[in-house]
Design an enzyme around this catalytic site. Structure first.
Site, PDB file in Angstrom:
ATOM      1  CG  ASP A 178       2.031   0.505   9.103  1.00 12.99           C
ATOM      2  OD1 ASP A 178       0.918   0.135   8.701  1.00 12.99           O
ATOM      3  OD2 ASP A 178       2.902   0.961   8.351  1.00 12.99           O
ATOM      4  CG  ASP A 214       7.357   1.499 -10.039  1.00 13.91           C
ATOM      5  OD1 ASP A 214       7.534   2.338  -9.139  1.00 13.91           O
ATOM      6  OD2 ASP A 214       6.698   0.458  -9.886  1.00 13.91           O
ATOM      7  CB  SER A 231      -3.201   6.334  -9.450  1.00 11.08           C
ATOM      8  OG  SER A 231      -4.196   5.473  -9.974  1.00 11.08           O
ATOM      9  CB  THR A 274      -5.446   2.593 -11.725  1.00 11.59           C
ATOM     10  OG1 THR A 274      -4.100   2.995 -11.407  1.00 11.59           O
ATOM     11  CG2 THR A 274      -6.187   3.770 -12.350  1.00 11.59           C
ATOM     12  CG  MET A 319      -3.380  -1.984 -12.436  1.00 13.01           C
ATOM     13  SD  MET A 319      -4.195  -2.563 -13.950  1.00 13.01           S
ATOM     14  CE  MET A 319      -5.071  -1.076 -14.477  1.00 13.01           C
TER      15      MET A 319
END
Length: 687
Positions: free
Chosen positions: A312, A349, A383, A386, A388
């Site tokens: 990863d 955020d 999310s 979205t 955004m």
């Protein structure tokens, strides 16, 4: 988790000695066919010694006794090697059992915080029960956090003193029974019944007695058995040939059964036969020392055979926390306007990326933050749907997110993405950075560049893996441009961009279809299908229960980079087994020069030319070889447990190194050792 005990720990050695004698029964010996032959030889020579005491012996009683004694020592030393390797695992299991204790859990009558509770013993909890765990409480079982956030002390399991954060949702919601909550509270849904918890599985995993032989180990055992049968048949024909030769020539002496037994034991691969099981057990122990729990020896062995690593990107190849490094404004927009909009859209955020945008806007462009919570601001959280986040405030609608997501949003409002911004997004992607587009209403304001930092030294590690013939593949959700840039900087061989669970599973199957063994790590429920398909599947301890159940290893540190160490440890186990097998076979060749001349020189004097060691007498030569054969097992136990030093070399280079050190060494050491023992025996008048 306690560190693996030293093999010189007094308690461990004492228990291993006792266990060595317990394993002298036929049932225990039958598990190792090579040592079973030695065990039979010990019984036979013991019987011959008893006959010699009655005056019916074929050779001096003292000589037969010495041979019988050292054959028994050979069996005991092989038992000791396995017992001490298993003893370390049992000591770890005992330490883990000390963590398993009855805890009174606050079982919730309804699955929510604030509901009524009643005290229930942890052993009465069942899968699906919901409990409340507050600061100072011990978690009563394995489970998933469904409500709350708290710091948890997992040092009893992982050995790390620093607490970790566990919260509902995401990849850090799994908790382990026996750990302790340090602050706040958690509502936990129990995911395992008593006896099926992670702690119970850990105990079963580290118990050496539960270890099953791996396919390669079984194949090597069959090969050793074939060698043993060949030598057994050869030795069985020597006695009648010896009798016939003496009768035909009237010279020489008949070879005794004692000497033939000694010859058989010295020529069959007793060294690797006695250490084979210990090597496998120790391999699992070394994984445990790296805080990795392997469900089986097969998983450890597969790690050594892996030739494709799926890694990863985030947290393994890169540091994981992307940082805002630059603002690229759209035509007609100033850097200050873009920075202010980016800052406002990031105020709610809490991700490292969001916080770094705020810091960059404040420090580089002197943009000031403001308290807008009282002005009716509505924060739009990020999310996966979205892709955004943003803010609606004072008639302004600001969005920040992935380029395609913002393009779709702006076009849905009647706007369009400027060509300059499209080019800027592509340029940022080619540099290996991540572009975040900022828009206000229908107007695109610009791009924020998030730089993903590749870990120092990781490129060199990948070069070492390439030398070993291992292909590295980076897995990322980034677009192909970004993925290609980071892959080039990190030095991986290939990459899978915009990875989905289905894409990971498909990639693993494609490699396996080509006959390759694949290893990967994962921590989420969406990783479970790929983990179940991979040959070596390392689940993070902090991950979901589904990931742990799908994997065949669990990393207690939850460190994705550990996959490289796991492969190296598996390689080390295979190298150790191969090196000691080479040494053992080379030993057998050298012993020919000690025993064959000693046994047949009286009948065939010309064989005296093979006595290159200059051994004193036939009996001294035979006894010296038998003693060396026993002592070399003891001498190699530390190497079997510690493992041969790992070197990142290709298969051909490893083979050359193996032959040079252990092949040549296996030829030389017996000459020195047998001669030294012969001198001691003669000096002490024992032969």
């Amino acid at each position: 988790m306690k560190e693996t005990l030293s093999m010189f720990d007094r308690t461990l050695v004492t228990e291993a000695v006792v266990e060595s004698f317990k394993r002298l029964g036929p049932r225990a010996q039958l598990r190792n066919p090579v040592m079973f032959v030695v065990w039979l030889g010990s019984i036979l020579t013991t019987g011959l010694f008893v006959e010699a005491l009655r005056g019916e012996g074929e050779a001096p009683a003292g000589f037969i006794f010495a041979i019988a004694l050292w054959l028994w020592f050979t069996v005991l030393f092989a038992n000791f090697a396995e017992a001490i390797a298993e003893g370390r695992g049992k000591a770890q299991a005992a330490a883990l059992r000390g963590l398993r204790k009855t805890v009174w859990a606050k079982k919730l009558l309804e699955p929510r915080y604030g509901a009524k509770t009643h005290l229930t013993p942890s052993e009465d909890l069942r899968k699906g029960d919901v409990v409340l765990v507050s600061a100072g409480d011990t978690l009563p079982g394995d489970g998933m956090v469904i409500e709350g956030v708290a710091s948890v002390d997992e040092s009893a399991i992982t050995g790390e003193s620093a607490p970790v954060i566990r919260e509902a949702g995401g990849d850090f919601s799994a908790v382990t029974g026996g750990t302790r909550v340090l602050s706040d509270w958690l509502v936990v849904r129990i995911e395992a019944n008593p006896g099926e918890t992670f702690l119970d599985r850990m105990i079963a995993m580290v118990e050496g007695a539960q270890r099953k032989k791996t396919p390669n180990e079984i194949a090597l055992t069959i090969l050793l058995v074939m060698f043993t049968l060949v030598f057994l048949l050869a030795v069985a024909t020597l006695l009648p040939l010896s009798v016939f030769s003496v009768e035909a020539t009237g010279a020489g002496t008949v070879v005794t059964v004692t000497a033939l037994t000694a010859l058989l034991v010295c020529l069959i691969p007793t060294t690797i036969g006695g250490l084979l099981s210990a090597i496998g057990v120790a391999g699992m122990g070394r994984m445990m020392a790296k805080k990795v729990i392997a469900t089986s020896g097969r998983a450890v062995e597969a790690a050594g055979d892996v030739d494709v690593l799926l890694l990863d990107k985030t947290g393994t190849i890169t540091l994981g926390n992307r940082q805002a490094s630059a603002f690229v404004a759209a035509p007609g927009v100033t850097d200050k306007q873009l920075a202010e909009a980016a800052l406002m859209s990031s105020l709610a955020d809490e991700t490292p990326e969001g916080r770094s945008i705020v810091v960059l806007a404040k420090e580089k462009l002197s943009t000031r933050g403001r308290d807008i919570s009282a002005d009716g601001a509505v924060f739009i959280h990020f999310s996966a749907h979205t892709r955004m986040s943003g803010i609606d405030w004072n008639g302004r609608s600001i969005r920040k997110g992935a380029a395609e997501a913002v393009r779709t949003h702006v076009e849905s409002l009647g706007g369009s993405m400027p060509r300059e911004i499209t080019h800027a997004v592509e340029d940022i992607g080619r540099r290996g950075s991540t572009p975040l587009v900022v828009a206000e209403g229908t107007r695109v304001l610009g791009v924020v560049e998030l730089k993903d930092i590749v870990k120092g030294g990781i490129k060199e590690r990948f070069a070492e893996l390439r030398q070993m013939g291992i292909k590295t593949v980076m897995i990322t959700g980034d677009n192909r441009l970004t993925a290609a840039a980071i892959a080039a900087e990190a030095g991986v061989d290939d990459f899978l961009a915009e990875a989905t669970p289905e894409a990971k599973l498909r990639l693993i199957r494609e490699y396996q279809k080509d006959g390759r063994l694949v290893a990967m790590t994962g921590d989420g429920t969406n990783d479970a299908p790929a983990l179940a398909q991979a040959d070596v599947a390392v689940a993070m301890n902090s991950g979901t229960q589904a990931a742990k159940e799908a994997g065949n290893m669990v990393d207690l540190d939850s460190n994705p980079t550990k996959l490289i160490e796991i492969v190296e440890t598996g390689k080390q186990m295979l190298m150790t087994r191969g090196s000691l097998t080479t040494f053992s076979i080379a030993n057998d060749v050298a012993k020919y020069f000690a025993i064959i001349p000693a046994m047949f020189v009286a009948t065939y004097p010309q064989l005296g030319a093979l006595n290159v060691m200059g051994l004193a007498t036939p009996n001294s030569a035979i006894l010296s070889a038998v003693i060396f054969n026993a002592l070399i097992i003891v001498a190699l136990i530390p190497l079997a447990l510690k493992g041969v030093a790992y070197r990142p070399l290709g298969a051909a280079a490893l083979l050359r190194r193996n032959l040079a050190i252990y092949g040549l060494g296996g030829l030389i050491v017996p000459f020195i050792g047998i001669k030294a023992i012969d001198l001691i025996l003669v000096g002490l008048h024992l032969a």
